[in-house]
Design an enzyme around this catalytic site. Sequence first.
Site, PDB file in Angstrom:
ATOM      1  CG  ASP A 282      -8.305   3.153  -7.832  1.00  0.00           C
ATOM      2  OD1 ASP A 282      -8.157   1.987  -7.432  1.00  0.00           O
ATOM      3  OD2 ASP A 282      -8.267   3.494  -9.036  1.00  0.00           O
ATOM      4  CB  ILE A 283      -2.988   3.826  -8.339  1.00  0.00           C
ATOM      5  CG1 ILE A 283      -2.395   3.722  -6.922  1.00  0.00           C
ATOM      6  CG2 ILE A 283      -1.929   4.288  -9.327  1.00  0.00           C
ATOM      7  CD1 ILE A 283      -1.271   2.731  -6.785  1.00  0.00           C
ATOM      8  CD  GLU A 325      -6.025  -0.756  -8.907  1.00  0.00           C
ATOM      9  OE1 GLU A 325      -6.813  -0.506  -9.811  1.00  0.00           O
ATOM     10  OE2 GLU A 325      -5.696  -1.925  -8.572  1.00  0.00           O
TER      11      GLU A 325
END
Length: 401
Positions: A282-283, A325
Amino acid sequence: MDLDIDTLFIVNLFTATIVSLVMLIIWRMQRSSACLGWLSLAAFCLVIGSLLVPARALLPDFLSTMIANSIYLLWAIFIWRGIRNFQGLTFPLQNVALSVSVFVCLLVYYSYFEVNSAILLLVISLFVVAYSVLSIMDLLKPIHAHAPAIEHKFLVAIISVFNLFIVLRLALLLFAEPEYIQLDTAQLEQVSILAFMLYSVAFALGFLWVQQRHLEHQSEQRAEALKVANALTEQLRKEAEKAALHDPLTLAGNRRKFESNANLERQRHLRHNHELCLAFVDIDYFKAVNDKLGHDRGDQVLKLLVSCFMDIIRNIDMVYRWGGEEFIILLPETSLSKAILVCERIREHIQSLLIVDQEQITVSIGVTQLRERESINRLVKRADKLLYEAKQKGRNCVVGR
């Protein structure tokens, strides 16, 4: 030459009838080919002519001369009409109607007002030859991809030989001195009947050859077009399948492709006891990236992120966009310790490389290994929990268990 004229007329009548019926039957079987209909009509004109000419003594001059000679002209016109139809050319009906009107006027004038059988024969022969020449010219036009081929030239040769006979016959009757003529009038009429009979058969066979070759060529074109269409359909199918299994923005696999591939890898794990690990990525603070830099830059970050993944992972490893994301990396034949090392390399690679508008992008990763008889759904949930732990620890780290 000892041939009975009446017998020749009967044979010629029978031959013309057979040719007309054969053309008609084939045309009825191939209704898309109207040219055979016109040629059948042309052969039928020969049938009528073969009935009228020998009955000259029994019929009025109007029927035996005017109608019979006009029918022979129509015979030549219908042949030309059939050839133009086959070649896909328009038929100049007004010009033909004008020429027929001129022909009828000349026929009437030299039959009733200034009776001259020599000029009458000249008019009839010239009109028939003129339309035959037009037929030759149209046959030699390269309309079809394979034309003019050998079969077209064969048909042209048949028409040319017949025209030559008409010209020679006309020259013998009009210009040759009697002592140089080897044939008397009866013999010349016999030869003429034979020539018409042979020409009608040879022309019919020649045109059927042309038609058959044309149909074969069309079949080959349809087969080639079908082959191209099938190849295009297969290409479109593959593209549609690719679009259905890939994220359109990042070109990573989507959830549907993940479920398919992950289940296949699970089956391999069960059969061969191969290790299988899954990383949930995950960003960090991606919403802030979108808010500060805009969604276009956010999309660019997502695409660059996948590129960073591909720099590190192996060919057998697979990347999927889970949503927003979030990404999943499937690592077949990889132990948990090695998977953690791979994920650390990915995290460091992104941290050092992925900088957009002076904003450093980092990721949090949760990685775990498939347990015995565990479902893929359960594996994803465990990796998701580990990702949550990585975020709880301050982000930009890898948690594996």
